[in-house]
Design an enzyme around this catalytic site. Structure first.
Site, PDB file in Angstrom:
ATOM      1  N   ASN A 135       0.861  -1.186   0.000  1.00 42.49           N
ATOM      2  CA  ASN A 135       0.000   0.000   0.000  1.00 42.49           C
ATOM      3  C   ASN A 135       0.896   1.234   0.000  1.00 42.49           C
ATOM      4  O   ASN A 135       1.484   1.573   1.019  1.00 42.49           O
ATOM      5  CB  ASN A 135      -0.885  -0.036   1.260  1.00 42.49           C
ATOM      6  CG  ASN A 135      -1.698   1.229   1.433  1.00 42.49           C
ATOM      7  OD1 ASN A 135      -1.788   2.052   0.529  1.00 42.49           O
ATOM      8  ND2 ASN A 135      -2.301   1.387   2.602  1.00 42.49           N
ATOM      9  N   LYS A 145       0.067   4.221  -0.207  1.00 43.67           N
ATOM     10  CA  LYS A 145      -0.593   5.390   0.407  1.00 43.67           C
ATOM     11  C   LYS A 145      -0.388   6.621  -0.488  1.00 43.67           C
ATOM     12  O   LYS A 145      -0.350   6.487  -1.703  1.00 43.67           O
ATOM     13  CB  LYS A 145      -0.079   5.621   1.826  1.00 43.67           C
ATOM     14  CG  LYS A 145      -0.133   4.368   2.682  1.00 43.67           C
ATOM     15  CD  LYS A 145       0.002   4.664   4.141  1.00 43.67           C
ATOM     16  CE  LYS A 145       0.088   3.354   4.900  1.00 43.67           C
ATOM     17  NZ  LYS A 145      -0.032   3.519   6.319  1.00 43.67           N
ATOM     18  N   HIS A 199      -9.480   0.546   4.723  1.00 44.22           N
ATOM     19  CA  HIS A 199      -8.228   0.744   5.463  1.00 44.22           C
ATOM     20  C   HIS A 199      -8.518   1.634   6.671  1.00 44.22           C
ATOM     21  O   HIS A 199      -9.359   2.532   6.603  1.00 44.22           O
ATOM     22  CB  HIS A 199      -7.188   1.385   4.541  1.00 44.22           C
ATOM     23  CG  HIS A 199      -5.822   1.422   5.131  1.00 44.22           C
ATOM     24  ND1 HIS A 199      -5.440   2.365   6.060  1.00 44.22           N
ATOM     25  CD2 HIS A 199      -4.740   0.618   4.947  1.00 44.22           C
ATOM     26  CE1 HIS A 199      -4.190   2.138   6.417  1.00 44.22           C
ATOM     27  NE2 HIS A 199      -3.739   1.077   5.759  1.00 44.22           N
ATOM     28  N   GLU A 226      -7.072   4.076   7.816  1.00 43.02           N
ATOM     29  CA  GLU A 226      -6.947   5.524   7.556  1.00 43.02           C
ATOM     30  C   GLU A 226      -8.205   6.047   6.862  1.00 43.02           C
ATOM     31  O   GLU A 226      -8.609   7.193   7.077  1.00 43.02           O
ATOM     32  CB  GLU A 226      -5.675   5.803   6.736  1.00 43.02           C
ATOM     33  CG  GLU A 226      -4.429   5.621   7.602  1.00 43.02           C
ATOM     34  CD  GLU A 226      -3.175   5.178   6.875  1.00 43.02           C
ATOM     35  OE1 GLU A 226      -3.120   5.268   5.632  1.00 43.02           O
ATOM     36  OE2 GLU A 226      -2.232   4.731   7.563  1.00 43.02           O
ATOM     37  N   GLU A 241      -5.373  -5.629  10.378  1.00 44.19           N
ATOM     38  CA  GLU A 241      -4.411  -4.559  10.612  1.00 44.19           C
ATOM     39  C   GLU A 241      -4.712  -3.873  11.933  1.00 44.19           C
ATOM     40  O   GLU A 241      -5.543  -2.954  11.983  1.00 44.19           O
ATOM     41  CB  GLU A 241      -4.499  -3.529   9.484  1.00 44.19           C
ATOM     42  CG  GLU A 241      -4.146  -4.071   8.129  1.00 44.19           C
ATOM     43  CD  GLU A 241      -3.523  -2.992   7.254  1.00 44.19           C
ATOM     44  OE1 GLU A 241      -2.396  -3.208   6.795  1.00 44.19           O
ATOM     45  OE2 GLU A 241      -4.128  -1.940   7.066  1.00 44.19           O
ATOM     46  N   GLY A 272       2.137   1.950  10.789  1.00 36.45           N
ATOM     47  CA  GLY A 272       3.019   3.107  10.663  1.00 36.45           C
ATOM     48  C   GLY A 272       3.663   3.529  11.974  1.00 36.45           C
ATOM     49  O   GLY A 272       4.244   4.617  12.064  1.00 36.45           O
ATOM     50  N   SER A 295       3.363  -2.509  10.318  1.00 41.23           N
ATOM     51  CA  SER A 295       4.822  -2.445  10.498  1.00 41.23           C
ATOM     52  C   SER A 295       5.536  -3.740  10.108  1.00 41.23           C
ATOM     53  O   SER A 295       6.507  -4.132  10.760  1.00 41.23           O
ATOM     54  CB  SER A 295       5.164  -2.033  11.932  1.00 41.23           C
ATOM     55  OG  SER A 295       4.637  -0.743  12.200  1.00 41.23           O
TER      56      SER A 295
END
Ligand code: PEP
Length: 253
Positions: A9, A11, A96, A98, A168, A174, A214
């Site tokens: 991904n 991003k 996701h 985010e 996730e 991150g 991560s």
């Protein structure tokens, strides 16, 4: 045997020139993926058409990072699944954390998008995961079960043959904090059990469940060796060809 899928991904990183450089380096680093392993790269929308051209005949598939639940229309700023297909996408990341956190996406919306993706022949990579607060309150299982039920609502067994779920944990995305292999395995097993309850065990055993949070070359092998971990959704470490290639090499079906 389940297909292992390593997805990257990107991003909101890499413009068109940087996309060309990274894909050129990736193709050199990964001329082929091991049997039973697939790899999907998910650049930003503006790079998808170029990526689609550059990836033809390569070991990689192409994915979007999001799509609209609508076919077309007056939806400023949105991109449809049909548009993703037209530039060569095979898959799309949906829900996701985010997207959930910054754009208010709910399980219901993610479900609508998944249905649309499947109707168009795109493989949905559907993300679920608990926040740090939820883990500390000891409600991870409840949160994950609710998410899985919600995002898969109404999907048929035929649909499920194309679906990938990505676990996730939000606290590991991150942040450099990675779930321990045992923590990942525990939730993956829970997801598979939940899917078996909604469908049956034969279907659940075939479902690819990726871990994301991560994942790096130095922790990939240990996480990917867990029984119910069938791949990785990689953020930061997919932005460099050598680290993404090392994660793909760590995948064994
Ligand atoms: C992600 O964005 O899905 C992700 C897992 O990011 P990172 O690998 O950087 O934690």
């Amino acid at each position: 045997m389940r297909t292992m899928i390593i997805a990257g991904n990107w991003k909101m990183y890499k413009d068109v020139a940087e996309t060309r450089d990274l894909i050129t380096a990736l193709k050199a680093a990964v001329p082929s993926v091991p049997a039973g392993v697939e790899s999907i790269i998910c650049p930003p929308f503006t790079s998808l058409a170029l990526a689609g051209e550059l990836l033809k005949g390569s070991a990689f598939q192409l994915g979007g990072q999001n799509m609209s639940q609508h076919d077309e229309g007056a939806y400023t700023g949105e991109v449809s699944g049909k548009m993703l297909k037209a530039v060569g996408c095979d898959a799309v990341i949906l829900g996701h954390s985010e997207r959930r956190q910054y754009y208010g996406e709910t399980n219901e919306l993610v479900n609508l998008k998944a249905r649309k993706a499947l109707a168009l022949g795109l493989r949905p990579i559907i993300c679920v995961g608990e926040t740090l607060e939820e883990r500390e309150k000891d409600i991870t299982a409840q949160v994950i079960t609710t998410q899985v039920k919600g995002v898969l609502s109404g999907l048929t067994p035929q649909d499920m043959a194309k679906v990938v779920i990505a676990y996730e944990p939000v606290w590991a995305i991150g942040t450099g904090k990675v779930a321990s292999p045992a923590q990942a395995q525990e939730v993956h097993q829970l997801i598979r059990k939940q899917v078996a309850g909604q469908y049956d065990w034969a279907l659940a055993e075939k479902l690819t469940i990726q871990y994301g949070g991560s994942v790096k070359p130095d922790n990939a092998a240990e996480i990917l060796a867990q029984n119910d971990v069938d791949g990785a959704l990689v953020g930061g470490a997919c932005l460099k060809a050598d680290s993404f290639a090392a994660i793909i090499k760590a995948a064994r079906p």
